[in-house]
Design a protein around this motif. Structure first.
Motif, short mmCIF file in Angstrom:
data_model
loop_
_atom_site.label_atom_id
_atom_site.label_comp_id
_atom_site.label_asym_id
_atom_site.label_seq_id
_atom_site.Cartn_x
_atom_site.Cartn_y
_atom_site.Cartn_z
N LEU A 170 0.88 -1.16 0.00
CA LEU A 170 0.00 0.00 0.00
C LEU A 170 0.92 1.21 0.00
CD1 LEU A 170 -2.63 1.57 0.49
CD2 LEU A 170 -2.48 0.91 2.90
N ARG B 209 3.46 0.41 3.01
CA ARG B 209 3.09 -0.49 4.11
C ARG B 209 2.80 -1.86 3.52
NH1 ARG B 209 1.43 2.20 9.33
NH2 ARG B 209 1.97 0.05 9.75
N ASP B 210 3.15 -2.91 4.26
CA ASP B 210 2.80 -4.26 3.84
C ASP B 210 1.34 -4.50 4.16
OD1 ASP B 210 5.42 -4.51 3.22
OD2 ASP B 210 5.91 -5.97 4.77
N VAL B 211 0.62 -5.10 3.22
CA VAL B 211 -0.79 -5.45 3.48
C VAL B 211 -1.05 -6.88 3.02
CG1 VAL B 211 -1.67 -3.10 3.34
CG2 VAL B 211 -1.51 -4.46 1.27
N HIS B 212 -2.13 -7.43 3.51
CA HIS B 212 -2.45 -8.83 3.22
C HIS B 212 -3.89 -8.93 2.75
CE1 HIS B 212 0.78 -8.61 6.16
NE2 HIS B 212 1.24 -9.69 5.60
N PRO B 213 -4.12 -8.64 1.45
CA PRO B 213 -5.49 -8.73 0.94
C PRO B 213 -5.99 -10.17 0.93
CG PRO B 213 -3.93 -8.21 -0.82
CD PRO B 213 -3.15 -8.24 0.43
N THR C 126 5.54 6.60 1.27
CA THR C 126 5.56 5.56 2.32
C THR C 126 4.94 4.26 1.80
OG1 THR C 126 5.27 7.22 4.01
CG2 THR C 126 4.73 4.96 4.63
N VAL D 45 0.30 -6.87 -6.37
CA VAL D 45 -0.84 -5.97 -6.25
C VAL D 45 -0.37 -4.74 -5.48
CG1 VAL D 45 -3.18 -5.69 -5.41
CG2 VAL D 45 -2.41 -7.93 -6.19
N THR D 46 -0.56 -3.57 -6.05
CA THR D 46 -0.15 -2.35 -5.35
C THR D 46 -1.35 -1.44 -5.19
OG1 THR D 46 1.98 -2.56 -6.44
CG2 THR D 46 1.53 -0.51 -5.30
N TYR D 47 -1.67 -1.13 -3.95
CA TYR D 47 -2.76 -0.21 -3.66
C TYR D 47 -2.17 1.19 -3.56
CZ TYR D 47 -5.44 -4.39 -2.55
OH TYR D 47 -6.06 -5.61 -2.63
#
Lengths: 143, 143
Positions: free
Chosen positions: B90, B99-103, B97, B126-128
């Motif tokens: 993200l 951040r690691d995310v886990h969709p 910045t 995947v990049t938000y």
DNA sequence: TTCTTGACTTGGACTCTGTCCATCGTAGGA
DNA sequence: TCCTACGATGGACAGAGTCCAAGTCAAGAA
């Protein structure tokens, strides 16, 4: 992207031969060119066009929403004239070829609220990586 | 990423003070540093370390699968030491910045066979994109 | 422990991508 | 046709990364 020139004129763009050529290059094949490739093709029709102008024009087309920037590897950005039809990209890790793809599903919905850290999430970019048929063949031969 | 040094030694890595320092920098905070930031932090402990060595070492860590490269914008690549836990990113369009995310969901399954063009698809990224809380606040003030 | 050697490091030159800026040229309205 | 502000030019510059010849040193051998 068709009738790009008409839309640009409608938005008050001052039409110069340089801008016309850049727009026409992008309006041609739906490939994903780097700025330098755009410059090379534009220079075939208008030899004295400068790199700075190509960069300026591409930047304007991006901010007008007519073209999107794609940076798949860390190398040169590529410019995608297919901005009016939402799509994602499939990239060959061998030769860098990019193809437009249309996955099903909605990845935005797949990001739970507690994983958003207060961000206003506006866009998702999905990039599929793999080997295109011809790179897969040569990889096989190497092994 | 913990006990990275042990794993590297087990793989026959020649352990030098430079490589140790680079690995320790990455093993610290789980932030996403650029090569130059890694170099700056490494140089705090080993002032004479060169940029070339940092680039070499990062490249090796990437090919060993201990670190992944992230190139979100067209700027410098960032290095993500969290390679052993699958995750997505993200990114704040304001300050960069990450951040690691886990969709949830499996985007690989969302790409139909007829959209694969014969590619051997191995990976999805995947990049938000959005604005982090503090950049959203300043954007609001500007308006 | 010392020796040996090939892998590793160094730093500077170089490439590639992109930006900036002062100056010149020209599209398009008056 | 003339004016003028907007756009083009090209050369300098900057950031990120790669390459290479020469020097250094980790770690196995004796």
């Amino acid at each position: 992207m068709s009738d790009l020139l008409g839309r640009l004129r409608g938005r008050g763009w001052r039409m110069t031969s340089q801008r016309r050529v850049v727009a026409e290059v992008l309006d041609g094949d739906h490939v994903h060119l780097t700025a330098d490739e755009v410059h090379a093709r534009a220079a075939r029709r208008l030899p004295e066009i400068s790199r700075a102008t190509v960069y300026n024009t591409l930047g304007e087309l991006v901010s007008l929403g007519e073209v999107t920037e794609v940076s798949t590897d860390g190398r040169a950005k590529r410019y995608d004239p297919n901005a009016h039809h939402p799509h994602q990209h499939l990239v060959c890790s061998g030769c860098g070829t990019i193809r437009d793809v249309h996955p099903t599903g909605n990845p935005l919905a797949d990001l739970p609220a507690e994983e958003r850290f207060g961000f206003t999430v506006s866009e998702v970019e999905v990039t599929y990586h793999g080997l295109c048929p011809s790179c897969a063949r040569s990889a096989h031969l190497d092994a």
